[in-house]
Write an enzyme that holds these catalytic residues in place. Sequence first.
Site, PDB file in Angstrom:
ATOM      1  CB  CYS A 257      -0.962  -0.043   1.180  1.00 25.17           C
ATOM      2  SG  CYS A 257      -2.373   1.071   0.997  1.00 25.17           S
ATOM      3  CG  HIS A 347      -4.299  -4.134   2.442  1.00 23.00           C
ATOM      4  ND1 HIS A 347      -3.846  -3.730   3.680  1.00 23.00           N
ATOM      5  CD2 HIS A 347      -4.512  -3.000   1.738  1.00 23.00           C
ATOM      6  CE1 HIS A 347      -3.795  -2.404   3.721  1.00 23.00           C
ATOM      7  NE2 HIS A 347      -4.192  -1.942   2.547  1.00 23.00           N
ATOM      8  CD  GLU A 349      -3.690  -6.722   5.462  1.00 21.45           C
ATOM      9  OE1 GLU A 349      -4.577  -5.858   5.416  1.00 21.45           O
ATOM     10  OE2 GLU A 349      -2.732  -6.741   4.659  1.00 21.45           O
TER      11      GLU A 349
END
Length: 372
Positions: A257, A347, A349
Site C-alpha cells: 500500500c 493487502h 493480510e
Amino acid sequence: MGITEAALVLEDGRIFRGESFGRVGASLGEVVFSTGMTGYQETLTDPSYHRQIVVATAPQIGNTGWNDEDDESTRIWAAGYAVRDPAPRPSNWRSRRPLDEELARQGVVGIAGIDTRTVTRHLRRSGSLRGGVFSGAALASDDDMIAAVSESAGMTGAYLAADVTTVEPYVIPAEGRKRCTVAALDLGMKASIPRMMATRGMEVHVLPSSSTVEDVLMTGADGVFLSNGPGDPATADTQVALVRQVLERNIPLFGICLGHQILGRALGRATYKLPYGHRGLNIPVIDASSGAVSITAQNHGFAVEGEPREEFVTDFGRAQVSHHCANDGAVEGLRLWDGPAFSVQFHPEAAAGPHDAAPLFDQFSRLMEEAH
C-alpha cells in the site's frame, strides 16, 4: 426518540439528506466509497482511512454488530461513515454491541438512509471529493455547510503517517520457532499484518514512521517491512530516503500500500492521485510473471506511475511492474530484479477479505532466508 436529521455535503454542492448514525455533530474529510460487502469493523479501524468519510456500497450494514476481536488498531480512524440501511439489531455470536453504538462511543459522526449507490456513481464520475457529515445542531444552511467543506483540507499534499504511527517501538514475538527478525516501519499498519508475519516465525519489531536506518539496523533485522498508511506518498521524503539506504545495504524489503508507493518513489517512479481510488475486497490483480489473477483487498487513493509489465532501470538495478489492476491497468506491484525488494499495492493480510495474496508473506520469508 425522534429521528435526528443529517446531511452528507460534497464540495461540488451535492447534498444527500438522511438521519444521524453514530454521534450527532459534524465531521469533515475526503468522501470515498468501499465496495466490501462485509468487514466494516476492519475498514473503520484501518488507519489508512484517517481523515476520510467512508461510503459503504453494500446496502445493509451492521448485521454482525461490533466485537472485541476484529479491530485493526486501537480506535476508529475513519472521519465519518455513510450507509443506506443500518441493521435494526445485530445478529452474531461474537457481537458485543451495535455498530451505531460503537460509532457514537468513539465520537464518529455518521449518516444513514441515503442512496449510497447514487453517491458512489457520483464519486465515480467526479472523483473523490471533500465532504462533510452534519447532523443535529450542526446542520446549517446549504451555503454554510458547503463553505465549511470547501475550506477543509484535501488529501493531495497531506502527510498523515505521523498521526497514525506508533509513538514507541514494540515487538511482536514469533509464534513457535523464530526464523527471522523483521523491522516494520509503522505508517498506519493494520494489526493483522504483524500477526500474519508472526505466524510464519518472524519476530516483528514495529518502529515509528520517523525511524532512521540506524534504528532499523539496531533491531538486527533480516528484512524491512513498509506498512500501509494514509496520506499522499509524495510527502514521504523521509521514508523514501530510508528505503534508499536499506536498498544500498541490500537488505530484503517488502512494502504494501503506502509502503509500495514509497518503494516506487525510492526506485525513481512518480506517484499520482487516482480519480476515486481502489477500496474494497473484490479487486482483480494480474501477476505479470504467471498471468494469474488474484482477487484482492485494497484501500488506496494514490498509485505509482507505470504500465503493466513495464521493465525499467533504477539506481539499484533492473526492476519491473510485477502486478497491475485488471480493471484500470494501475500499477499494483513492483519487483527489483537486481536486489531483494518487492512491493504490492494490495493487502495480502486481507482482513477482512480474500486470501489469494497471503503467500506473499511466504515470499518475503524466502527472500530473507536466501539473503543469509
